[in-house]
Design a protein around this motif. Structure first.
Motif, PDB file in Angstrom:
ATOM      1  N   LEU A 150       5.436   1.987 -13.158  1.00  0.00           N
ATOM      2  CA  LEU A 150       4.356   1.039 -13.441  1.00  0.00           C
ATOM      3  C   LEU A 150       4.393   0.777 -14.945  1.00  0.00           C
ATOM      4  O   LEU A 150       4.495   1.729 -15.721  1.00  0.00           O
ATOM      5  CB  LEU A 150       2.985   1.611 -13.065  1.00  0.00           C
ATOM      6  CG  LEU A 150       2.781   2.216 -11.674  1.00  0.00           C
ATOM      7  CD1 LEU A 150       1.336   2.694 -11.527  1.00  0.00           C
ATOM      8  CD2 LEU A 150       3.114   1.204 -10.597  1.00  0.00           C
ATOM      9  N   VAL A 151       4.306  -0.479 -15.338  1.00  0.00           N
ATOM     10  CA  VAL A 151       4.269  -0.804 -16.768  1.00  0.00           C
ATOM     11  C   VAL A 151       3.017  -1.627 -17.010  1.00  0.00           C
ATOM     12  O   VAL A 151       2.844  -2.697 -16.415  1.00  0.00           O
ATOM     13  CB  VAL A 151       5.530  -1.604 -17.189  1.00  0.00           C
ATOM     14  CG1 VAL A 151       5.487  -1.907 -18.685  1.00  0.00           C
ATOM     15  CG2 VAL A 151       6.794  -0.828 -16.851  1.00  0.00           C
ATOM     16  N   THR A 152       2.122  -1.134 -17.865  1.00  0.00           N
ATOM     17  CA  THR A 152       0.824  -1.778 -17.984  1.00  0.00           C
ATOM     18  C   THR A 152       0.256  -1.675 -19.399  1.00  0.00           C
ATOM     19  O   THR A 152       0.810  -0.966 -20.232  1.00  0.00           O
ATOM     20  CB  THR A 152      -0.143  -1.162 -16.938  1.00  0.00           C
ATOM     21  OG1 THR A 152      -1.369  -1.865 -16.944  1.00  0.00           O
ATOM     22  CG2 THR A 152      -0.402   0.317 -17.222  1.00  0.00           C
ATOM     23  N   GLY A 153      -0.827  -2.415 -19.678  1.00  0.00           N
ATOM     24  CA  GLY A 153      -1.390  -2.482 -21.028  1.00  0.00           C
ATOM     25  C   GLY A 153      -0.999  -3.803 -21.661  1.00  0.00           C
ATOM     26  O   GLY A 153      -0.118  -4.508 -21.155  1.00  0.00           O
ATOM     27  N   GLY A 154      -1.648  -4.151 -22.770  1.00  0.00           N
ATOM     28  CA  GLY A 154      -1.442  -5.468 -23.391  1.00  0.00           C
ATOM     29  C   GLY A 154       0.010  -5.842 -23.609  1.00  0.00           C
ATOM     30  O   GLY A 154       0.417  -6.984 -23.365  1.00  0.00           O
ATOM     31  N   VAL A 155       0.833  -4.899 -24.051  1.00  0.00           N
ATOM     32  CA  VAL A 155       2.238  -5.218 -24.358  1.00  0.00           C
ATOM     33  C   VAL A 155       3.037  -5.497 -23.069  1.00  0.00           C
ATOM     34  O   VAL A 155       4.092  -6.138 -23.105  1.00  0.00           O
ATOM     35  CB  VAL A 155       2.876  -4.083 -25.208  1.00  0.00           C
ATOM     36  CG1 VAL A 155       4.323  -4.397 -25.568  1.00  0.00           C
ATOM     37  CG2 VAL A 155       2.072  -3.866 -26.488  1.00  0.00           C
ATOM     38  N   ARG A 210       0.805  -1.222   0.000  1.00  0.00           N
ATOM     39  CA  ARG A 210       0.000   0.000   0.000  1.00  0.00           C
ATOM     40  C   ARG A 210       0.835   1.268   0.000  1.00  0.00           C
ATOM     41  O   ARG A 210       0.305   2.361  -0.126  1.00  0.00           O
ATOM     42  CB  ARG A 210      -0.900   0.019   1.251  1.00  0.00           C
ATOM     43  CG  ARG A 210      -2.034  -0.939   1.118  1.00  0.00           C
ATOM     44  CD  ARG A 210      -2.670  -1.246   2.448  1.00  0.00           C
ATOM     45  NE  ARG A 210      -3.712  -2.218   2.211  1.00  0.00           N
ATOM     46  CZ  ARG A 210      -4.872  -1.913   1.660  1.00  0.00           C
ATOM     47  NH1 ARG A 210      -5.167  -0.690   1.335  1.00  0.00           N
ATOM     48  NH2 ARG A 210      -5.749  -2.868   1.449  1.00  0.00           N
ATOM     49  N   ASP A 211       2.124   1.113   0.182  1.00  0.00           N
ATOM     50  CA  ASP A 211       2.961   2.304   0.268  1.00  0.00           C
ATOM     51  C   ASP A 211       3.721   2.545  -1.016  1.00  0.00           C
ATOM     52  O   ASP A 211       4.881   2.186  -1.149  1.00  0.00           O
ATOM     53  CB  ASP A 211       3.923   2.188   1.452  1.00  0.00           C
ATOM     54  CG  ASP A 211       3.195   2.442   2.753  1.00  0.00           C
ATOM     55  OD1 ASP A 211       2.219   3.228   2.727  1.00  0.00           O
ATOM     56  OD2 ASP A 211       3.578   1.842   3.769  1.00  0.00           O
ATOM     57  N   LEU A 212       3.044   3.162  -1.930  1.00  0.00           N
ATOM     58  CA  LEU A 212       3.652   3.475  -3.202  1.00  0.00           C
ATOM     59  C   LEU A 212       4.486   4.739  -3.033  1.00  0.00           C
ATOM     60  O   LEU A 212       4.029   5.710  -2.449  1.00  0.00           O
ATOM     61  CB  LEU A 212       2.485   3.751  -4.167  1.00  0.00           C
ATOM     62  CG  LEU A 212       2.606   3.339  -5.616  1.00  0.00           C
ATOM     63  CD1 LEU A 212       2.993   1.877  -5.750  1.00  0.00           C
ATOM     64  CD2 LEU A 212       1.274   3.603  -6.309  1.00  0.00           C
ATOM     65  N   GLN A 213       5.713   4.705  -3.529  1.00  0.00           N
ATOM     66  CA  GLN A 213       6.561   5.910  -3.447  1.00  0.00           C
ATOM     67  C   GLN A 213       6.264   6.810  -4.638  1.00  0.00           C
ATOM     68  O   GLN A 213       6.169   6.346  -5.768  1.00  0.00           O
ATOM     69  CB  GLN A 213       8.037   5.502  -3.488  1.00  0.00           C
ATOM     70  CG  GLN A 213       8.442   4.500  -2.426  1.00  0.00           C
ATOM     71  CD  GLN A 213       8.567   5.139  -1.058  1.00  0.00           C
ATOM     72  OE1 GLN A 213       9.041   6.257  -0.932  1.00  0.00           O
ATOM     73  NE2 GLN A 213       8.125   4.438  -0.027  1.00  0.00           N
ATOM     74  N   PHE A 214       6.126   8.085  -4.397  1.00  0.00           N
ATOM     75  CA  PHE A 214       5.867   9.051  -5.467  1.00  0.00           C
ATOM     76  C   PHE A 214       7.113   9.909  -5.688  1.00  0.00           C
ATOM     77  O   PHE A 214       7.891  10.073  -4.750  1.00  0.00           O
ATOM     78  CB  PHE A 214       4.673   9.931  -5.105  1.00  0.00           C
ATOM     79  CG  PHE A 214       3.373   9.159  -5.156  1.00  0.00           C
ATOM     80  CD1 PHE A 214       2.625   9.158  -6.323  1.00  0.00           C
ATOM     81  CD2 PHE A 214       2.944   8.413  -4.072  1.00  0.00           C
ATOM     82  CE1 PHE A 214       1.440   8.427  -6.385  1.00  0.00           C
ATOM     83  CE2 PHE A 214       1.772   7.670  -4.135  1.00  0.00           C
ATOM     84  CZ  PHE A 214       1.011   7.684  -5.284  1.00  0.00           C
ATOM     85  N   PRO A 215       7.320  10.457  -6.880  1.00  0.00           N
ATOM     86  CA  PRO A 215       6.483  10.401  -8.078  1.00  0.00           C
ATOM     87  C   PRO A 215       6.442   9.005  -8.726  1.00  0.00           C
ATOM     88  O   PRO A 215       7.429   8.276  -8.708  1.00  0.00           O
ATOM     89  CB  PRO A 215       7.153  11.383  -9.035  1.00  0.00           C
ATOM     90  CG  PRO A 215       8.233  12.080  -8.292  1.00  0.00           C
ATOM     91  CD  PRO A 215       8.538  11.276  -7.082  1.00  0.00           C
ATOM     92  N   VAL A 216       5.267   8.719  -9.300  1.00  0.00           N
ATOM     93  CA  VAL A 216       5.048   7.457 -10.017  1.00  0.00           C
ATOM     94  C   VAL A 216       4.997   7.763 -11.516  1.00  0.00           C
ATOM     95  O   VAL A 216       4.290   8.671 -11.940  1.00  0.00           O
ATOM     96  CB  VAL A 216       3.714   6.822  -9.577  1.00  0.00           C
ATOM     97  CG1 VAL A 216       3.313   5.702 -10.525  1.00  0.00           C
ATOM     98  CG2 VAL A 216       3.800   6.283  -8.155  1.00  0.00           C
ATOM     99  N   LEU A 217       5.768   6.990 -12.285  1.00  0.00           N
ATOM    100  CA  LEU A 217       5.704   7.110 -13.744  1.00  0.00           C
ATOM    101  C   LEU A 217       5.075   5.839 -14.299  1.00  0.00           C
ATOM    102  O   LEU A 217       5.530   4.740 -13.992  1.00  0.00           O
ATOM    103  CB  LEU A 217       7.103   7.297 -14.334  1.00  0.00           C
ATOM    104  CG  LEU A 217       7.168   7.426 -15.856  1.00  0.00           C
ATOM    105  CD1 LEU A 217       6.548   8.737 -16.348  1.00  0.00           C
ATOM    106  CD2 LEU A 217       8.616   7.347 -16.352  1.00  0.00           C
ATOM    107  N   ALA A 218       3.999   5.986 -15.095  1.00  0.00           N
ATOM    108  CA  ALA A 218       3.317   4.818 -15.662  1.00  0.00           C
ATOM    109  C   ALA A 218       3.495   4.783 -17.171  1.00  0.00           C
ATOM    110  O   ALA A 218       3.198   5.764 -17.853  1.00  0.00           O
ATOM    111  CB  ALA A 218       1.832   4.873 -15.305  1.00  0.00           C
ATOM    112  N   LEU A 219       3.984   3.655 -17.663  1.00  0.00           N
ATOM    113  CA  LEU A 219       4.017   3.427 -19.113  1.00  0.00           C
ATOM    114  C   LEU A 219       2.790   2.595 -19.459  1.00  0.00           C
ATOM    115  O   LEU A 219       2.645   1.471 -18.982  1.00  0.00           O
ATOM    116  CB  LEU A 219       5.296   2.664 -19.508  1.00  0.00           C
ATOM    117  CG  LEU A 219       5.322   2.146 -20.950  1.00  0.00           C
ATOM    118  CD1 LEU A 219       5.390   3.287 -21.967  1.00  0.00           C
ATOM    119  CD2 LEU A 219       6.501   1.191 -21.174  1.00  0.00           C
ATOM    120  N   VAL A 220       1.889   3.163 -20.253  1.00  0.00           N
ATOM    121  CA  VAL A 220       0.712   2.415 -20.711  1.00  0.00           C
ATOM    122  C   VAL A 220       0.988   2.036 -22.152  1.00  0.00           C
ATOM    123  O   VAL A 220       1.058   2.894 -23.033  1.00  0.00           O
ATOM    124  CB  VAL A 220      -0.579   3.263 -20.629  1.00  0.00           C
ATOM    125  CG1 VAL A 220      -1.782   2.437 -21.049  1.00  0.00           C
ATOM    126  CG2 VAL A 220      -0.781   3.807 -19.216  1.00  0.00           C
TER     127      VAL A 220
END
Ligand code: KG4
Ligand code: ZN
Length: 388
Positions: free
Chosen positions: A320-325, A139-149
């Motif tokens: 975070l790396v997410t999405g079909g690929v 539950r303790d996500l460190q910020f800043p968070v970068l997400a690749l969708v």
């Protein structure tokens, strides 16, 4: 450090997703527990065309939506009456497909007198990771968070942060033309490797030499000229481009006499309705396997390198790396290696929640439910909806 947890009594949200070629429904408890997850894939319908045919997709969604939602409720041990809200994808995606899920969600909301929450599909992909991390107790996500969708329709880098009401997202890079998943699909189509291309290429690449063919990528890093963007003053954007590699693969096919081999593969597999990965492997020669492995290596390296550039540019603490690929094995391995070198944790969704699903939509809706941010009963689909 910042952490996200909004805890009230258990909240059961029914998610509905129909933006592309999957009809999906799921029940998620309080944004942190996956209770049921039903995905009806239309691959068999679109496979003969080598890509999604929008009219067929809408028709299939219409057929599937009622049984898929019913099954998600049944699997969760819930009824229409015992859910607290309905979350639905309102964009981006195929207009006709979005409309099926949205119209059904609106009808349910009206008939059941339950609130409806409109969710951006890309926000959903980001929350697929957050849902599973919370489920694991992280539950303790460190910020800043970068997400690749990174999916069939999108290749986007967002800085993501929770706010009073829901989350906000800053676009710090995106593709200028094709999405990475689109490149996988187009290259697979060109080489007669079926649809969707990603999973087959992922498998075949393990049997080829990734250093056989060099596909160079340009660095697209530039100052943001949009004065509205609060990062424009002192940060550079990192953009992607995947239409060139598709042309480079085509050129390779033509200059290396691969046309005949493609034709032979087409005839060899013509009798099979949906060939398996093993069938494709048996129908591939060494040169094709090397080409496929080199293509995947080039795309993965580009995604990883550019994400890393953006991560350094914004001094991020979590990836975070997410999405079909994000289901791709080499992409996962490569991100894990570089993230460990950088000392930044990287999180992916499970493979099941990497590709389109409705659990991610229900999870993304939870902070909005807590904030009472409900959609207007007249909410409409937006095929080009932007995430911010
Ligand atoms: O997220 P998604 O289900 O739909 C969109 O929002 O676009 O992503 C589908 C895309 C397709 O392009 C598919 O080829 C790609 O994800 N994909 C993969 C893999 N599994 C699915 N790409 C590379 N490797 C995989 N294992
Ligand atoms: Zn998607």
């Amino acid at each position: 450090m910042n952490s996200y947890n909004g805890s009230v009594a258990d909240v059961y949200i029914l998610g509905i997703e129909s933006s592309c070629d999957e009809t999906a429904a799921a029940v998620v408890r309080s944004g942190e527990a996956l209770i049921s997850n039903v995905v009806y894939s239309q691959i068999a319908t679109h496979q003969p065309f080598g890509g999604v045919v929008p009219e067929l997709a809408s028709r299939e969604h219409l057929r599937a939506i009622v049984p898929v939602v019913r099954k998600a409720l049944e699997d969760a041990g819930k009824s229409y009456k015992t859910i607290d809200a309905i979350a639905v994808t309102k964009g981006p995606g195929l207009a006709g497909s979005l409309l099926v899920g949205l119209s059904y969600a609106k009808a349910l909301s009206y008939a059941l007198e339950k609130p409806i929450i409109g969710v951006n599909h890309l926000e959903g992909h980001i929350h697929a990771v957050l849902l599973e991390e919370r489920q694991k107790g992280n539950r303790d996500l460190q910020f800043p968070v970068l997400a690749l969708v990174v999916s069939g329709g999108h290749t986007h880098l967002y800085l993501a942060e929770p706010k009073q009401v829901g989350w906000v997202y800053h676009d710090v890079g995106h593709t200028r033309d094709d999405a990475a998943g689109e490149a996988f699909d187009k290259v697979a189509k060109l080489l007669e490797l079926g649809y969707p291309g990603g999973p087959v290429i992922d498998f075949l690449a393990q049997h080829g030499n990734p250093d056989a063919v060099k596909f160079p990528f340009a660095q697209i890093k530039h100052r943001d000229r949009n004065p509205q963007n609060r990062y424009s003053d002192d940060h550079r954007r990192v953009d992607f481009s995947y239409s060139g590699i598709k042309t480079a693969v085509l050129r390779y096919v033509e200059t290396h006499g691969l046309r005949e081999k493609i034709e032979q593969r087409r005839s060899a597999l013509a009798g099979l309705s949906i060939p398996s990965s093993e069938d494709y492997l048996a129908a591939c020669d060494r040169q094709t396997l090397d080409l496929v492995a080199s293509f995947q290596r080039a795309v993965v390296d580009d995604l990883v390198n550019k994400t890393l550039l953006a991560a350094r540019e914004h001094n991020v603490a979590t990836l975070l790396v997410t999405g079909g690929v994000a289901a791709n094995s080499e992409l996962r391995k490569s991100f894990q290696t570089v993230a460990a070198q950088e000392g930044v944790p990287v999180y992916f969704p499970s493979r099941k929640l990497s590709t389109d699903n409705a659990a991610m939509i229900a999870a993304a809706a939870y902070p909005r439910f807590l904030a009472g941010e409900f959609a207007d009963p007249e909410v409409s689909a937006d095929a080009a909806l932007r995430l911010r």
